[in-house]
Design a protein around this motif. Structure first.
Motif, PDB file in Angstrom:
ATOM      1  N   LYS A   1       4.077 -10.835  -6.820  1.00  0.00           N
ATOM      2  CA  LYS A   1       4.989 -10.883  -5.678  1.00  0.00           C
ATOM      3  C   LYS A   1       4.329 -11.559  -4.476  1.00  0.00           C
ATOM      4  O   LYS A   1       3.129 -11.452  -4.264  1.00  0.00           O
ATOM      5  N   LYS A   2       5.163 -12.246  -3.721  1.00  0.00           N
ATOM      6  CA  LYS A   2       4.719 -12.858  -2.466  1.00  0.00           C
ATOM      7  C   LYS A   2       5.159 -11.932  -1.337  1.00  0.00           C
ATOM      8  O   LYS A   2       6.367 -11.753  -1.116  1.00  0.00           O
ATOM      9  N   ILE A   3       4.184 -11.336  -0.673  1.00  0.00           N
ATOM     10  CA  ILE A   3       4.485 -10.376   0.388  1.00  0.00           C
ATOM     11  C   ILE A   3       3.558 -10.645   1.567  1.00  0.00           C
ATOM     12  O   ILE A   3       2.344 -10.489   1.471  1.00  0.00           O
ATOM     13  N   GLU A   4       4.151 -11.054   2.663  1.00  0.00           N
ATOM     14  CA  GLU A   4       3.385 -11.321   3.884  1.00  0.00           C
ATOM     15  C   GLU A   4       3.212 -10.039   4.698  1.00  0.00           C
ATOM     16  O   GLU A   4       3.913  -9.056   4.495  1.00  0.00           O
ATOM     17  N   PHE A   5       2.304 -10.089   5.651  1.00  0.00           N
ATOM     18  CA  PHE A   5       2.078  -8.960   6.541  1.00  0.00           C
ATOM     19  C   PHE A   5       3.216  -8.821   7.545  1.00  0.00           C
ATOM     20  O   PHE A   5       3.819  -9.812   7.960  1.00  0.00           O
ATOM     21  N   CYS A   6       3.483  -7.592   7.953  1.00  0.00           N
ATOM     22  CA  CYS A   6       4.455  -7.310   9.006  1.00  0.00           C
ATOM     23  C   CYS A   6       3.987  -7.977  10.297  1.00  0.00           C
ATOM     24  O   CYS A   6       2.795  -7.966  10.619  1.00  0.00           O
TER      25      CYS A   6
ATOM     26  N   ASP B   1       9.321 -11.437  -1.080  1.00  0.00           N
ATOM     27  CA  ASP B   1       9.676 -10.390  -2.040  1.00  0.00           C
ATOM     28  C   ASP B   1       9.769  -8.994  -1.433  1.00  0.00           C
ATOM     29  O   ASP B   1      10.381  -8.101  -2.025  1.00  0.00           O
ATOM     30  N   ALA B   2       9.195  -8.787  -0.269  1.00  0.00           N
ATOM     31  CA  ALA B   2       9.258  -7.462   0.359  1.00  0.00           C
ATOM     32  C   ALA B   2      10.691  -7.058   0.687  1.00  0.00           C
ATOM     33  O   ALA B   2      11.027  -5.871   0.628  1.00  0.00           O
ATOM     34  N   ASN B   3      11.541  -8.012   1.031  1.00  0.00           N
ATOM     35  CA  ASN B   3      12.933  -7.677   1.333  1.00  0.00           C
ATOM     36  C   ASN B   3      13.638  -7.068   0.127  1.00  0.00           C
ATOM     37  O   ASN B   3      14.351  -6.073   0.254  1.00  0.00           O
ATOM     38  N   LEU B   4      13.453  -7.653  -1.028  1.00  0.00           N
ATOM     39  CA  LEU B   4      14.080  -7.130  -2.241  1.00  0.00           C
ATOM     40  C   LEU B   4      13.527  -5.740  -2.585  1.00  0.00           C
ATOM     41  O   LEU B   4      14.285  -4.831  -2.933  1.00  0.00           O
ATOM     42  N   ILE B   5      12.231  -5.576  -2.465  1.00  0.00           N
ATOM     43  CA  ILE B   5      11.615  -4.278  -2.754  1.00  0.00           C
ATOM     44  C   ILE B   5      12.147  -3.218  -1.793  1.00  0.00           C
ATOM     45  O   ILE B   5      12.496  -2.107  -2.207  1.00  0.00           O
TER      46      ILE B   5
ATOM     47  N   GLY C   1      -4.541  -2.534  -0.387  1.00  0.00           N
ATOM     48  CA  GLY C   1      -3.951  -3.283   0.724  1.00  0.00           C
ATOM     49  C   GLY C   1      -2.544  -3.751   0.405  1.00  0.00           C
ATOM     50  O   GLY C   1      -1.678  -3.820   1.276  1.00  0.00           O
ATOM     51  N   GLN C   2      -2.302  -4.055  -0.877  1.00  0.00           N
ATOM     52  CA  GLN C   2      -0.977  -4.508  -1.295  1.00  0.00           C
ATOM     53  C   GLN C   2       0.059  -3.414  -1.057  1.00  0.00           C
ATOM     54  O   GLN C   2       1.149  -3.673  -0.556  1.00  0.00           O
ATOM     55  N   LEU C   3      -0.282  -2.179  -1.402  1.00  0.00           N
ATOM     56  CA  LEU C   3       0.658  -1.077  -1.198  1.00  0.00           C
ATOM     57  C   LEU C   3       0.856  -0.814   0.292  1.00  0.00           C
ATOM     58  O   LEU C   3       1.976  -0.619   0.753  1.00  0.00           O
ATOM     59  N   LYS C   4      -0.216  -0.830   1.047  1.00  0.00           N
ATOM     60  CA  LYS C   4      -0.093  -0.604   2.496  1.00  0.00           C
ATOM     61  C   LYS C   4       0.802  -1.660   3.128  1.00  0.00           C
ATOM     62  O   LYS C   4       1.640  -1.354   3.997  1.00  0.00           O
ATOM     63  N   THR C   5       0.684  -2.899   2.690  1.00  0.00           N
ATOM     64  CA  THR C   5       1.520  -3.974   3.226  1.00  0.00           C
ATOM     65  C   THR C   5       2.985  -3.731   2.882  1.00  0.00           C
ATOM     66  O   THR C   5       3.868  -3.929   3.725  1.00  0.00           O
ATOM     67  N   VAL C   6       3.272  -3.285   1.667  1.00  0.00           N
ATOM     68  CA  VAL C   6       4.658  -2.979   1.294  1.00  0.00           C
ATOM     69  C   VAL C   6       5.201  -1.852   2.159  1.00  0.00           C
ATOM     70  O   VAL C   6       6.342  -1.912   2.626  1.00  0.00           O
TER      71      VAL C   6
END
Length: 178
Positions: free
Chosen positions: A43-48, A65-69, A92-97
Motif C-alpha cells: 500500500k501507498k500511505i503518506e504521513f498525515c 490507499d489510506a482513504n480506502l482503508i 511505523g506503518q501501523l502508526k501512520t494508518v
C-alpha cells in the motif's frame, strides 16, 4: 455475523505477526463472520499533514490507499491490528494508518471492539505493553470503542518462526469468539 477488518502492518512476507492475524481471521470466519484482510505491504500511505480538513469533509485530502482503508474501518464492527514490534513500539506503518484514520474521529463509526496482535524478537510483557499503550491512546479517542483482546508472542525473529507456536491456536480461538 460481524464485519471484521484485519490490518496487517508487517512489510515482511511470511511474517510472524501476519501469521497470527491470519489465524485470527480463520477463527473469525469459522464462526460465520465476514472477514476482510488488508496487508499494508503493497500500500501507498503518506504521513498525515495535520491540516485537519478531514474533520469537516470526513475524508483525507491525500489521495492514497489510506482513504480506502479508513472507509473500511468506518463500516467494520471489529478492527484487528497486527504488528511486529520495533524498538518497543508498533510498526511505523501501523502508526501512520492510525494517524491517517483521523476522518473517523467525527464520524459515526461502526466499530466497537478492537484487537491487537503483536510479535517481537524480544520476550517480556513490558515489550508488548509499550506498543499496546500507543494503540490504547488511539482507542481513547473513540468513546464507543474498547480494547477487546490482545495477543503477544515474543521470542520470534525469523520470518515464519511462529509456525508451530501455541499462540496461533489462541489467536484462532480469539477470532472464533468474536
Amino acid at each position: 455475523m460481524k464485519k471484521i477488518l484485519i490490518v496487517s502492518s508487517s512489510l515482511r512476507k511470511n511474517s510472524n505477526s501476519e501469521k497470527l492475524a491470519l489465524s485470527f481471521a480463520d477463527g473469525a470466519k469459522s464462526a460465520g463472520n465476514e472477514v476482510e484482510f488488508i496487508s499494508l505491504r503493497d500500500k501507498k500511505i503518506e504521513f498525515c499533514r495535520g491540516c485537519l480538513a478531514c474533520q469537516k469533509s470526513l475524508r483525507c485530502v491525500i489521495q492514497d490507499d489510506a482513504n480506502l482503508i479508513t472507509q473500511k474501518m468506518l463500516t467494520a464492527d471489529i478492527l484487528v491490528f497486527a504488528t511486529p514490534i520495533y524498538y518497543y513500539e508498533m510498526s511505523g506503518q501501523l502508526k501512520t494508518v492510525l494517524d491517517r484514520a483521523n476522518p473517523l474521529y467525527p464520524s459515526d463509526y461502526a466499530f466497537r471492539e478492537i484487537y491487537m496482535l503483536a510479535t517481537a524478537a524480544e520476550e517480556g510483557d513490558e515489550i508488548f505493553e509499550r506498543a499496546l499503550n500507543g494503540l490504547e491512546g488511539w482507542i481513547e479517542c473513540f468513546e464507543k470503542a474498547k480494547l477487546a483482546g490482545k495477543i503477544f508472542v515474543g521470542g520470534v525473529t525469523g520470518a515464519g518462526e511462529i509456525k508451530n507456536h501455541s499462540a496461533l491456536k489462541k489467536s484462532f480461538e480469539l477470532g472464533k469468539s468474536c
